[in-house]
Design an enzyme around this catalytic site. Sequence first.
Site, PDB file in Angstrom:
ATOM      1  CB  SER A 250      -0.957   0.016   1.195  1.00 41.30           C
ATOM      2  OG  SER A 250      -1.775  -1.104   1.157  1.00 41.30           O
ATOM      3  CB  THR A 293      -4.592  -4.737   6.809  1.00 45.24           C
ATOM      4  OG1 THR A 293      -4.520  -6.088   6.364  1.00 45.24           O
ATOM      5  CG2 THR A 293      -3.303  -4.366   7.498  1.00 45.24           C
ATOM      6  CE  LYS A 297      -9.168  -5.903   6.229  1.00 40.12           C
ATOM      7  NZ  LYS A 297      -9.151  -6.742   5.057  1.00 40.12           N
ATOM      8  CG  ASP A 333     -11.166  -5.839   1.967  1.00 39.81           C
ATOM      9  OD1 ASP A 333     -10.232  -5.362   1.294  1.00 39.81           O
ATOM     10  OD2 ASP A 333     -11.075  -6.098   3.184  1.00 39.81           O
ATOM     11  CB  ALA A 360     -14.973 -16.916   9.936  1.00 39.72           C
ATOM     12  CG  ASN A 382     -12.756 -19.356  10.910  1.00 41.11           C
ATOM     13  OD1 ASN A 382     -11.689 -19.070  10.365  1.00 41.11           O
ATOM     14  ND2 ASN A 382     -13.144 -18.818  12.053  1.00 41.11           N
ATOM     15  NE  ARG A 383      -7.658 -20.156  14.701  1.00 40.11           N
ATOM     16  CZ  ARG A 383      -6.675 -19.295  14.941  1.00 40.11           C
ATOM     17  NH1 ARG A 383      -5.435 -19.714  14.989  1.00 40.11           N
ATOM     18  NH2 ARG A 383      -6.939 -18.022  15.115  1.00 40.11           N
ATOM     19  CG  LEU A 450      -8.773 -13.323  -0.225  1.00 42.36           C
ATOM     20  CD1 LEU A 450      -9.778 -12.491   0.567  1.00 42.36           C
ATOM     21  CD2 LEU A 450      -9.095 -13.229  -1.706  1.00 42.36           C
ATOM     22  CE1 TYR A 452       0.373  -7.005  -0.878  1.00 44.89           C
ATOM     23  CE2 TYR A 452      -1.866  -7.532  -0.208  1.00 44.89           C
ATOM     24  CZ  TYR A 452      -0.748  -6.717  -0.135  1.00 44.89           C
ATOM     25  OH  TYR A 452      -0.764  -5.621   0.693  1.00 44.89           O
TER      26      TYR A 452
HETATM   27  P1  NAP Z   1      -8.924 -11.282  10.168  1.00 50.36           P
HETATM   28  O1  NAP Z   1     -10.164 -10.455  10.220  1.00 50.36           O
HETATM   29  O2  NAP Z   1      -7.916 -11.103  11.234  1.00 50.36           O
HETATM   30  O3  NAP Z   1      -9.393 -12.820  10.133  1.00 50.36           O
HETATM   31  C1  NAP Z   1      -8.493 -13.836  10.206  1.00 50.36           C
HETATM   32  C2  NAP Z   1      -9.210 -15.170   9.974  1.00 50.36           C
HETATM   33  O4  NAP Z   1      -8.224 -16.123   9.725  1.00 50.36           O
HETATM   34  C3  NAP Z   1     -10.037 -15.632  11.163  1.00 50.36           C
HETATM   35  O5  NAP Z   1     -11.170 -16.286  10.702  1.00 50.36           O
HETATM   36  C4  NAP Z   1      -9.095 -16.595  11.861  1.00 50.36           C
HETATM   37  O6  NAP Z   1      -9.724 -17.687  12.510  1.00 50.36           O
HETATM   38  C5  NAP Z   1      -8.333 -17.176  10.705  1.00 50.36           C
HETATM   39  N1  NAP Z   1      -7.012 -17.564  11.184  1.00 50.36           N
HETATM   40  C6  NAP Z   1      -6.076 -16.759  11.742  1.00 50.36           C
HETATM   41  N2  NAP Z   1      -5.006 -17.480  12.094  1.00 50.36           N
HETATM   42  C7  NAP Z   1      -5.279 -18.762  11.775  1.00 50.36           C
HETATM   43  C8  NAP Z   1      -4.563 -19.960  11.907  1.00 50.36           C
HETATM   44  N3  NAP Z   1      -3.337 -19.979  12.429  1.00 50.36           N
HETATM   45  N4  NAP Z   1      -5.142 -21.084  11.453  1.00 50.36           N
HETATM   46  C9  NAP Z   1      -6.361 -21.076  10.922  1.00 50.36           C
HETATM   47  N5  NAP Z   1      -7.105 -19.963  10.777  1.00 50.36           N
HETATM   48  C10 NAP Z   1      -6.560 -18.818  11.194  1.00 50.36           C
HETATM   49  O7  NAP Z   1      -8.167 -11.077   8.783  1.00 50.36           O
HETATM   50  P2  NAP Z   1      -8.767 -10.544   7.414  1.00 50.36           P
HETATM   51  O8  NAP Z   1      -8.782  -9.075   7.409  1.00 50.36           O
HETATM   52  O9  NAP Z   1     -10.000 -11.288   7.134  1.00 50.36           O
HETATM   53  O10 NAP Z   1      -7.597 -10.964   6.383  1.00 50.36           O
HETATM   54  C11 NAP Z   1      -7.338 -12.301   6.088  1.00 50.36           C
HETATM   55  C12 NAP Z   1      -6.269 -12.412   4.989  1.00 50.36           C
HETATM   56  O11 NAP Z   1      -6.744 -11.861   3.774  1.00 50.36           O
HETATM   57  C13 NAP Z   1      -4.986 -11.642   5.315  1.00 50.36           C
HETATM   58  O12 NAP Z   1      -3.879 -12.381   4.903  1.00 50.36           O
HETATM   59  C14 NAP Z   1      -5.094 -10.391   4.495  1.00 50.36           C
HETATM   60  O13 NAP Z   1      -3.837  -9.865   4.134  1.00 50.36           O
HETATM   61  C15 NAP Z   1      -5.829 -10.920   3.271  1.00 50.36           C
HETATM   62  N6  NAP Z   1      -6.558  -9.837   2.601  1.00 50.36           N
HETATM   63  C16 NAP Z   1      -6.186  -9.525   1.341  1.00 50.36           C
HETATM   64  C17 NAP Z   1      -6.870  -8.537   0.679  1.00 50.36           C
HETATM   65  C18 NAP Z   1      -6.492  -8.184  -0.717  1.00 50.36           C
HETATM   66  O14 NAP Z   1      -6.888  -7.131  -1.185  1.00 50.36           O
HETATM   67  N7  NAP Z   1      -5.759  -9.031  -1.401  1.00 50.36           N
HETATM   68  C19 NAP Z   1      -7.914  -7.849   1.292  1.00 50.36           C
HETATM   69  C20 NAP Z   1      -8.258  -8.220   2.582  1.00 50.36           C
HETATM   70  C21 NAP Z   1      -7.573  -9.212   3.233  1.00 50.36           C
HETATM   71  P3  NAP Z   1     -10.352 -17.579  13.983  1.00 50.36           P
HETATM   72  O15 NAP Z   1     -11.714 -16.999  13.782  1.00 50.36           O
HETATM   73  O16 NAP Z   1     -10.362 -18.974  14.478  1.00 50.36           O
HETATM   74  O17 NAP Z   1      -9.451 -16.683  14.771  1.00 50.36           O
END
Ligand code: NAP
Length: 515
Positions: A250, A293, A297, A333, A360, A382-383, A450, A452
């Site tokens: 970013s 991020t 969020k 997003d 999730a 989801n976990r 998702l 990168y």
């Molecule tokens: P978030 O709100 O923190 O959610 C994380 C999710 O991943 C939760 O459901 C969590 O499960 C699960 N998780 C975390 N650690 C885990 C583990 N060790 N094993 C299994 N599940 C696990 O994150 P987010 O904002 O949704 O982002 C998720 C990913 O998407 C990130 O890597 C982010 O960089 C990417 N992303 C990319 C874009 C893009 O434009 N390319 C946009 C948004 C996000 P629990 O519920 O069990 O904690």
Amino acid sequence: MAKICLCLTAKTIQRNLEILNKYRKFADMAELRVDCLDSDEQHYIRSFPELAGMPVILTIRRDVDGGYFSGGEGARIRMIARSLAYANDDSRYNFAYVDLEDDFCVPSLEEAARTFGTKIIRSCHYLQGVPDNISEKVRTMQRSADEIIKMAVAVKTTGDVNKVYQASKECKSNDKIFICMGHYGIFSRILAEKFGSFLTYSSALSEIEIPGAPGQIDVKVLAELYRFRKITKKTKVYGVIGNPLKTTISPWFFNTVFGLENSDAVYVPFPVNSINDFFQLAKEFDIQGLSVTVPYKETVLSLLSKYSNMVQSIGACNTMYQCEEGWFGENTDCTGFSDSLLAFINKKHLKHLKVSVIGAGGAARAAAAEIYRMGGKAAILNRSAHKAKNIAAKYKFQWGGLDNQGIEIMSKYSDIIIQASPVGMDGYDEVYNDPLELYHFTGREAVMDLIYTPPLSPFLKRAAAAGCKTINGYDMVIRQACLQYAAFTGHEIPAQLLSWISTTADNTWNKIHTG
Ligand code: NAP
């Protein structure tokens, strides 16, 4: 305006000069770190200011202060004295500054330095976090009005950064240097002008073996990408908050556009471990807009005064900007995800397609809402299975955990697989990097991760090896960043500019490392 000081940590004078000459145009002054020189190089220190051709700081940093000098104090004093000796009437041939620690006390040497126009930087280094009495310490450090106070603190939290900033605000000296070393302090280096610092230290990171100090930013990146020398007290500040925020594109994206549009604005990485502490700083720096991020969020929802329908519907916010009432929350997003997915599978909707979503969190919720809107059927895995259930209930989707039962469900929802957890992302978890090792790809799935950074996560690598069509999150991040840019500035990125940015980024993979 704050200056860029190139920290020279090579083992020889010759190599330091090579580095200085290569990066000269990005620096306003240099710091010769004598403690990094080979011992037989020390005879040539005195000639360095003349050879450098720009103001030079003389520093012999002790190991207790994070440097490499481990000899006795007598030897160090002699070395400083020799380096300042034979002062020339033309001050360009002398060291412009000498860094002397708070407990350094050799009045005759300090007086000699002053006489020949060498300014004293009176420094204090705290490698174990912020001292309780930092403001008091700052008040008592300065021995005469012409000394420049330098306070360098290895910060461990956002709260630490806050304390250092408050101490800087209370310090009334015109020329002062307040640096927060380490990951959480990176923005104190970029926003040195707003932090009240007279200079920021940087390094030519690709050239050196020894970093000057933790968290230093590459001198070219600082000067060219962040346009450090154009940052004034009035420059609008934007940025990204997250934790860990080890790599992000970013800053590259937004600063490139700001630069090409010649906007008085800068976009800064803000690794943050406490939202409350950060938003105190956000007020101080009058931050105009933020990308949000992992893992904030949802956390930021309580800080919003107003938000879009999209944020309300999915309960996650990835974009915040100032409005009359306070912070406005948006979610880019959703559209970024659906536009990228449809382009990837070359379709206009998801009717008759079955999709699995892993995760999730905020990203998974955005994906689920968009899959529903586009007519697809999905299973959320989801976990913490109960979180998957909550999302699924809203759209009458299937749900499960990351276990055998989840895999069984997934095999029935495998036209498209969306990996929306941070597992496999750079800096997240070095050991556990595939969210669903038990799942065996058939090769017929279209797989979108998702993530990168890295471009190919272990999950995506497995999918590609099995013959699946794959895409990472890069296309999505650019699409959602364009929407963010429009939300921040009120205008869209010109199409020509966007196509230039997309092709350049694809070629060079412009990740910003934040230590
Ligand atoms: P978030 O709100 O923190 O959610 C994380 C999710 O991943 C939760 O459901 C969590 O499960 C699960 N998780 C975390 N650690 C885990 C583990 N060790 N094993 C299994 N599940 C696990 O994150 P987010 O904002 O949704 O982002 C998720 C990913 O998407 C990130 O890597 C982010 O960089 C990417 N992303 C990319 C874009 C893009 O434009 N390319 C946009 C948004 C996000 P629990 O519920 O069990 O904690």
